[in-house]
Design a protein around this motif. Structure first.
Motif, short mmCIF file in Angstrom:
data_model
loop_
_atom_site.label_atom_id
_atom_site.label_comp_id
_atom_site.label_asym_id
_atom_site.label_seq_id
_atom_site.Cartn_x
_atom_site.Cartn_y
_atom_site.Cartn_z
N HIS A 33 8.52 12.00 29.94
CA HIS A 33 7.99 11.32 31.14
C HIS A 33 6.80 10.43 30.79
CE1 HIS A 33 5.87 15.06 30.54
NE2 HIS A 33 4.88 14.62 31.27
N ARG A 35 6.74 8.98 27.72
CA ARG A 35 7.31 8.27 26.55
C ARG A 35 6.79 8.86 25.24
NH1 ARG A 35 9.51 7.65 30.89
NH2 ARG A 35 10.08 5.62 31.74
N HIS A 68 12.61 7.12 23.94
CA HIS A 68 11.68 6.54 22.96
C HIS A 68 11.21 7.61 21.98
CE1 HIS A 68 11.36 2.87 25.38
NE2 HIS A 68 11.29 3.66 26.44
N GLY A 72 2.80 6.09 21.19
CA GLY A 72 1.46 6.03 20.59
C GLY A 72 0.46 6.91 21.30
N LEU A 75 -3.07 6.78 26.30
CA LEU A 75 -4.18 5.90 26.67
C LEU A 75 -5.02 6.48 27.80
CD1 LEU A 75 -2.21 2.54 26.39
CD2 LEU A 75 -4.07 3.30 24.88
N HIS A 89 -11.92 12.08 17.15
CA HIS A 89 -10.52 11.97 17.57
C HIS A 89 -9.66 11.40 16.44
CE1 HIS A 89 -7.20 9.65 19.51
NE2 HIS A 89 -7.05 10.80 20.13
N TRP A 93 -6.41 13.08 14.14
CA TRP A 93 -5.12 12.48 13.80
C TRP A 93 -4.94 12.45 12.28
CZ3 TRP A 93 -1.82 8.76 16.85
CH2 TRP A 93 -1.94 8.99 18.23
N ALA A 114 10.87 2.93 21.49
CA ALA A 114 9.53 2.52 21.06
C ALA A 114 9.01 3.39 19.92
CB ALA A 114 8.57 2.61 22.25
N ILE A 116 5.68 2.81 18.46
CA ILE A 116 4.61 1.83 18.57
C ILE A 116 3.23 2.47 18.49
CG2 ILE A 116 6.05 0.19 19.81
CD1 ILE A 116 4.98 0.97 22.38
N GLU A 121 2.26 5.02 13.39
CA GLU A 121 1.40 5.72 12.42
C GLU A 121 1.99 7.09 12.07
OE1 GLU A 121 -3.05 4.64 12.83
OE2 GLU A 121 -2.38 4.99 14.89
N TYR A 136 12.28 -0.09 17.96
CA TYR A 136 11.45 -1.28 17.76
C TYR A 136 10.02 -0.85 17.44
CZ TYR A 136 10.21 -0.73 22.76
OH TYR A 136 9.79 -0.24 23.98
N PRO A 140 0.44 -2.36 19.51
CA PRO A 140 -0.20 -2.96 20.69
C PRO A 140 -1.70 -2.76 20.73
CG PRO A 140 1.33 -1.18 21.31
CD PRO A 140 1.22 -1.16 19.83
N GLU A 141 -2.26 -2.08 19.70
CA GLU A 141 -3.71 -1.86 19.67
C GLU A 141 -4.47 -3.15 19.93
OE1 GLU A 141 -1.56 -0.48 17.68
OE2 GLU A 141 -2.16 1.56 17.17
N PHE A 147 -8.20 -0.18 17.85
CA PHE A 147 -7.75 -0.33 16.47
C PHE A 147 -6.89 0.87 16.12
CE2 PHE A 147 -8.74 -0.27 11.75
CZ PHE A 147 -8.04 -1.43 11.46
N GLY A 149 -5.96 4.31 14.47
CA GLY A 149 -6.86 5.44 14.26
C GLY A 149 -6.16 6.63 13.64
N GLY A 150 -4.85 6.51 13.46
CA GLY A 150 -4.08 7.65 12.94
C GLY A 150 -3.62 7.44 11.51
#
Ligand code: 1HE
Length: 268
Positions: A33, A35, A68, A72, A75, A89, A93, A114, A116, A121, A136, A140-141, A147, A149-150
């Motif tokens: 739910h 992704r 997917h 990532g 957010l 954080h 990772w 996705a 992404i 990472e 794909y 999108p960072e 940036f 981070g992982g």
């Protein structure tokens, strides 16, 4: 270690589901739910899981539930973070993904939809990547004002070259599954829905390797790719001697010389 896979699985958050197929385990991202966006609990769960994989498991498959693989970083958890918490954080990772890349067993990822940001990472920390045609790849960072981070700024340039990663970040470019396969983001390209079966087949084969071979491929090869040639040759000769001295290698060589082992096929 004597714990069973089921015992390790029982301590994980509900966003991570585990299955066992003989000597192969499947770890499934299970937040379709969202992704399969990676929240802190899931990343901690990944670290805990790969730190505690029991001896009975010889190879892992990493899979995402739903349409997917992974969208990532979650957010919604980013809003309140200050600089110190941001570093903490990212280090979480790093620890989690290091446990994948330099853990005890090889990991085969199934990529679809996705892959992404932090999802890419995560994929980059695995050893073998099977992409379905729906996969794909994007970072999108750049458009979110953040940036990698992982570990992506370390791993992705080694996979596809710094220039492509810079361009992906700057322009928000998306690569499709076929381009991804030719760039090296995936090693296999299969039809929709065929990824998990292919990954399980590969993981079963990996699980049947001599443990010393898997150790050498996971631990020695990447380090030799990065260190100076002279040290690399020394480490290689030591690893080669250790591997061939192992009783499993002796048995397999005997099988070949006595015509009991399969020959190397033209294609697999
Ligand atoms: C999310 C996330 C997420 C979906 N964090 N909630 N990643 C991104 O910038 C990618 C953001 N996601 C997307 O671009 C799209 O969601 C997808 C292309 C992946 C999928 O689109 P779609 O149409 O199938 O789904 P959706 O309707 O956009 O999303 C469904 C729900 O998942 C929705 O929540 P809902 O409560 O409205 O149902 C979305 O908000 C939620 N969702 N992706 C939080 N990423 C260590 S640093 C790593 C840095 C990064 O990874 S940056 C890249 C972040």
């Amino acid at each position: 270690m004597t714990t069973s896979l089921a015992a390790v699985a029982s301590a994980l958050p509900s966003s991570l589901q585990v299955e066992q197929h003989g000597a192969v385990g499947i770890l499934r991202l299970a937040r379709p739910h969202k992704r399969n966006a990676l929240d802190d609990a899931t990343v901690r769960g990944i670290e805990d899981f790969f730190t505690a994989i029991p001896d009975e498991i010889k190879a892992m498959v990493l899979h995402g539930e739903g349409e997917h693989f992974c969208a990532g970083l979650d957010l919604s958890e980013l809003r309140e973070r200050d600089v110190a918490a941001g570093i903490e954080h990212s280090r979480l990772w790093h620890r989690a993904f290091e446990q994948i890349e330099f853990g005890r067993v090889p990991v085969v990822a199934v990529l679809h939809g996705a892959v992404i940001g932090g999802g890419l990472e995560l994929a980059a920390a695995t050893h073998v990547r099977v992409a379905e045609r729906s996969a794909y790849y994007a970072l999108p960072e750049g458009s979110r004002g953040i940036f990698l981070g992982g570990g992506g700024s370390v791993r992705l340039p080694r996979l596809i070259g710094a220039s492509r990663v810079i361009e992906m970040m700057l322009t928000g470019r998306t690569y499709g599954a076929e381009e991804g396969a030719s760039l090296g983001l995936s090693h296999y390209l299969v039809d929709a829905g065929a990824g998990l079966a292919k990954a399980l087949e590969l993981a079963a084969r990996i699980a049947g390797n001599a443990p010393m071979t898997n150790f050498a491929a996971m631990q020695v090869l990447p380090r030799n790719a990065e260190q100076d040639r002279a040290s690399g040759f020394v480490l290689e000769s030591l690893m080669a001697a250790i591997a061939q001295g192992d009783p499993i290698a002796k048995e397999r060589l005997r099988d070949f010389l006595e015509k009991r082992a399969p020959k190397t096929a033209r294609e697999s």
